[in-house]
Motif scaffolding. Structure first.
Motif, PDB file in Angstrom:
ATOM      1  N   SER A  96       0.807  -1.221   0.000  1.00 14.96           N
ATOM      2  CA  SER A  96       0.000   0.000   0.000  1.00 14.96           C
ATOM      3  C   SER A  96       0.840   1.271   0.000  1.00 14.96           C
ATOM      4  N   SER A  97       2.006   1.248   0.626  1.00 17.38           N
ATOM      5  CA  SER A  97       2.812   2.470   0.689  1.00 17.38           C
ATOM      6  C   SER A  97       3.261   2.917  -0.702  1.00 17.38           C
ATOM      7  N   ALA A  98       3.455   1.981  -1.613  1.00 18.83           N
ATOM      8  CA  ALA A  98       3.851   2.357  -2.973  1.00 18.83           C
ATOM      9  C   ALA A  98       2.725   3.132  -3.658  1.00 18.83           C
ATOM     10  N   PHE A  99       1.493   2.680  -3.462  1.00 17.06           N
ATOM     11  CA  PHE A  99       0.351   3.385  -4.041  1.00 17.06           C
ATOM     12  C   PHE A  99       0.202   4.765  -3.405  1.00 17.06           C
ATOM     13  N   ASN A 100       0.422   4.850  -2.088  1.00 16.69           N
ATOM     14  CA  ASN A 100       0.370   6.143  -1.416  1.00 16.69           C
ATOM     15  C   ASN A 100       1.444   7.072  -1.983  1.00 16.69           C
ATOM     16  N   ASN A 101       2.658   6.558  -2.160  1.00 16.50           N
ATOM     17  CA  ASN A 101       3.736   7.399  -2.692  1.00 16.50           C
ATOM     18  C   ASN A 101       3.426   7.890  -4.099  1.00 16.50           C
ATOM     19  N   VAL A 102       2.930   6.997  -4.955  1.00 18.39           N
ATOM     20  CA  VAL A 102       2.588   7.409  -6.320  1.00 18.39           C
ATOM     21  C   VAL A 102       1.479   8.463  -6.274  1.00 18.39           C
ATOM     22  N   GLY A 103       0.483   8.244  -5.426  1.00 19.74           N
ATOM     23  CA  GLY A 103      -0.592   9.222  -5.294  1.00 19.74           C
ATOM     24  C   GLY A 103      -0.102  10.563  -4.767  1.00 19.74           C
ATOM     25  N   TYR A 104       0.733  10.515  -3.752  1.00 19.43           N
ATOM     26  CA  TYR A 104       1.269  11.749  -3.165  1.00 19.43           C
ATOM     27  C   TYR A 104       2.109  12.509  -4.189  1.00 19.43           C
ATOM     28  N   ILE A 105       2.947  11.790  -4.926  1.00 17.12           N
ATOM     29  CA  ILE A 105       3.771  12.429  -5.955  1.00 17.12           C
ATOM     30  C   ILE A 105       2.884  13.063  -7.021  1.00 17.12           C
ATOM     31  N   SER A 106       1.833  12.350  -7.405  1.00 16.03           N
ATOM     32  CA  SER A 106       0.894  12.910  -8.387  1.00 16.03           C
ATOM     33  C   SER A 106       0.281  14.204  -7.860  1.00 16.03           C
ATOM     34  N   LEU A 107      -0.104  14.207  -6.587  1.00 16.61           N
ATOM     35  CA  LEU A 107      -0.658  15.425  -5.970  1.00 16.61           C
ATOM     36  C   LEU A 107       0.349  16.568  -6.002  1.00 16.61           C
ATOM     37  N   GLN A 108       1.578  16.274  -5.611  1.00 12.25           N
ATOM     38  CA  GLN A 108       2.617  17.300  -5.517  1.00 12.25           C
ATOM     39  C   GLN A 108       3.005  17.860  -6.882  1.00 12.25           C
ATOM     40  N   THR A 109       2.743  17.113  -7.926  1.00 14.18           N
ATOM     41  CA  THR A 109       3.107  17.564  -9.276  1.00 14.18           C
ATOM     42  C   THR A 109       1.884  18.012 -10.075  1.00 14.18           C
ATOM     43  N   GLY A 110       0.795  18.316  -9.350  1.00 13.08           N
ATOM     44  CA  GLY A 110      -0.372  18.905  -9.992  1.00 13.08           C
ATOM     45  C   GLY A 110      -1.273  17.952 -10.745  1.00 13.08           C
ATOM     46  N   ARG A 111      -1.198  16.678 -10.440  1.00 11.57           N
ATOM     47  CA  ARG A 111      -2.012  15.684 -11.145  1.00 11.57           C
ATOM     48  C   ARG A 111      -2.976  14.998 -10.163  1.00 11.57           C
ATOM     49  N   ALA A 112      -3.866  15.789  -9.581  1.00 13.39           N
ATOM     50  CA  ALA A 112      -4.778  15.288  -8.549  1.00 13.39           C
ATOM     51  C   ALA A 112      -5.694  14.182  -9.068  1.00 13.39           C
ATOM     52  N   GLU A 113      -6.171  14.305 -10.305  1.00  9.37           N
ATOM     53  CA  GLU A 113      -7.051  13.265 -10.861  1.00  9.37           C
ATOM     54  C   GLU A 113      -6.340  11.911 -10.898  1.00  9.37           C
ATOM     55  N   GLU A 114      -5.061  11.922 -11.270  1.00  5.20           N
ATOM     56  CA  GLU A 114      -4.281  10.684 -11.310  1.00  5.20           C
ATOM     57  C   GLU A 114      -4.006  10.154  -9.902  1.00  5.20           C
ATOM     58  N   ALA A 115      -3.956  11.041  -8.937  1.00  6.07           N
ATOM     59  CA  ALA A 115      -3.660  10.638  -7.562  1.00  6.07           C
ATOM     60  C   ALA A 115      -4.799   9.824  -6.945  1.00  6.07           C
ATOM     61  N   ILE A 116      -6.024  10.149  -7.296  1.00  4.88           N
ATOM     62  CA  ILE A 116      -7.181   9.541  -6.630  1.00  4.88           C
ATOM     63  C   ILE A 116      -7.192   8.013  -6.700  1.00  4.88           C
ATOM     64  N   PRO A 117      -7.093   7.384  -7.883  1.00  7.14           N
ATOM     65  CA  PRO A 117      -7.138   5.908  -7.877  1.00  7.14           C
ATOM     66  C   PRO A 117      -5.960   5.282  -7.127  1.00  7.14           C
ATOM     67  N   GLU A 118      -4.805   5.931  -7.160  1.00  7.74           N
ATOM     68  CA  GLU A 118      -3.646   5.409  -6.432  1.00  7.74           C
ATOM     69  C   GLU A 118      -3.897   5.446  -4.928  1.00  7.74           C
ATOM     70  N   LEU A 119      -4.409   6.567  -4.449  1.00  9.36           N
ATOM     71  CA  LEU A 119      -4.660   6.718  -3.015  1.00  9.36           C
ATOM     72  C   LEU A 119      -5.829   5.854  -2.549  1.00  9.36           C
ATOM     73  N   GLU A 120      -6.859   5.738  -3.387  1.00  4.35           N
ATOM     74  CA  GLU A 120      -7.965   4.842  -3.037  1.00  4.35           C
ATOM     75  C   GLU A 120      -7.467   3.406  -2.917  1.00  4.35           C
ATOM     76  N   GLU A 121      -6.565   3.005  -3.811  1.00  9.35           N
ATOM     77  CA  GLU A 121      -6.006   1.658  -3.744  1.00  9.35           C
ATOM     78  C   GLU A 121      -5.134   1.495  -2.498  1.00  9.35           C
ATOM     79  N   ALA A 122      -4.397   2.534  -2.127  1.00 11.24           N
ATOM     80  CA  ALA A 122      -3.582   2.474  -0.905  1.00 11.24           C
ATOM     81  C   ALA A 122      -4.465   2.253   0.323  1.00 11.24           C
ATOM     82  N   VAL A 123      -5.584   2.949   0.380  1.00 17.28           N
ATOM     83  CA  VAL A 123      -6.519   2.774   1.504  1.00 17.28           C
ATOM     84  C   VAL A 123      -7.095   1.361   1.483  1.00 17.28           C
ATOM     85  N   ARG A 124      -7.524   0.910   0.293  1.00 18.30           N
ATOM     86  CA  ARG A 124      -8.107  -0.431   0.180  1.00 18.30           C
ATOM     87  C   ARG A 124      -7.107  -1.503   0.609  1.00 18.30           C
TER      88      ARG A 124
END
Length: 195
Positions: A96-124
Motif C-alpha cells: 500500500s505504501s507504494a500506491f500512497n507514494n505514487v498518489g502523493y507524488i501525483s498530488l505534488q506535481t499537480g495531477r490530482a485526478e491521477e492521484a485519486i485511484p492510487e490513493l484509493e487503492e492504498a486505503v483499500r
C-alpha cells in the motif's frame, strides 16, 4: 561497525571506503543495515548510496525500493521517487505504501485526478491487510487518508474530502493541518449550498 560507519560519515568521511576497510566482505545485508540506520537519522544521501549497493545484489528488494522512493521523495526528487514507487508496485502489487507514494507524488506535481485511484487503492490495500491480521499504523494510515482528502479537495469532490478529513481526525486528532482542511472544506460546502 554500523555505528562506526555513521560516525565516520558524520565526520566527513566516505561510507564506502569505511565499509570496505572494516567489513572484510560487505554484502547486501550489511549495506541494508547501514542504509536503514542512515534513513532513520534522515541522512538521505548516504542512505541512498547504501540502498543502491543492496540493489546491486537484490534488484527486487521491496523494502529497499520503498525506502529509496521515500528518500527521494524527502529530497524533492519526484521523478526518481516515482520510479522506485512504481518498481515497488511491480514487485509487490499489495504494498500500500507504494500506491500512497505514487498518489502523493501525483498530488505534488499537480495531477490530482491521477492521484485519486492510487490513493484509493492504498486505503483499500491497507484495510485488506488489516483483515488478514496485520496491524495498521494509525499515523501512516491517517497520512494516506489525508492525501486522498487533498486529492478530492483539488478535484472539487468536497463531500468526499470532508469524509476523509473527518476519518483522519478520528485516527489522529492532532494530524497536522487536517482540522484547517476540514474547516476549509466545510466553508466551501456551506458556500456552495448557499448557507
Amino acid at each position: 561497525p554500523h555505528i562506526e560507519v555513521g560516525d565516520n560519515y558524520l565526520r566527513g568521511g566516505s561510507i564506502d571506503g569505511y565499509v570496505q576497510r572494516f567489513l572484510l566482505d560487505p554484502n547486501a545485508n550489511e549495506y541494508l543495515k547501514i542504509a536503514d540506520s542512515f534513513l532513520l537519522m534522515r541522512e538521505l544521501d548516504p542512505a541512498i548510496f547504501a540502498y543502491e549497493k543492496v540493489l546491486e545484489d537484490e534488484p527486487q528488494n521491496v523494502h529497499v525500493l520503498g525506502n529509496l522512493s521515500y528518500a527521494f521523495l524527502e529530497k524533492g526528487d519526484y521523478e526518481r521517487a516515482l520510479d522506485f514507487a512504481t518498481r515497488v508496485k511491480s514487485a509487490d502489487p499489495y504494498e500500500s505504501s507504494a500506491f500512497n507514494n505514487v498518489g502523493y507524488i501525483s498530488l505534488q506535481t499537480g495531477r490530482a485526478e491521477e492521484a485519486i485511484p492510487e490513493l484509493e487503492e492504498a486505503v483499500r490495500l491497507t484495510l485488506l491487510s488489516h483483515t488478514k491480521g496485520r496491524t495498521i499504523n494509525d499515523i501512516l494510515f491517517a497520512n494516506t487518508i489525508n492525501n486522498l482528502g487533498d486529492a478530492y479537495m483539488k478535484t472539487g469532490r468536497f463531500d468526499d474530502a470532508k469524509i476523509m478529513y473527518e476519518r483522519v481526525l478520528k485516527l489522529d486528532p492532532a494530524h497536522a493541518g487536517t482540522q484547517a482542511n476540514l474547516e476549509s472544506v466545510d466553508s466551501i460546502i456551506a458556500e456552495l449550498s448557499g448557507k
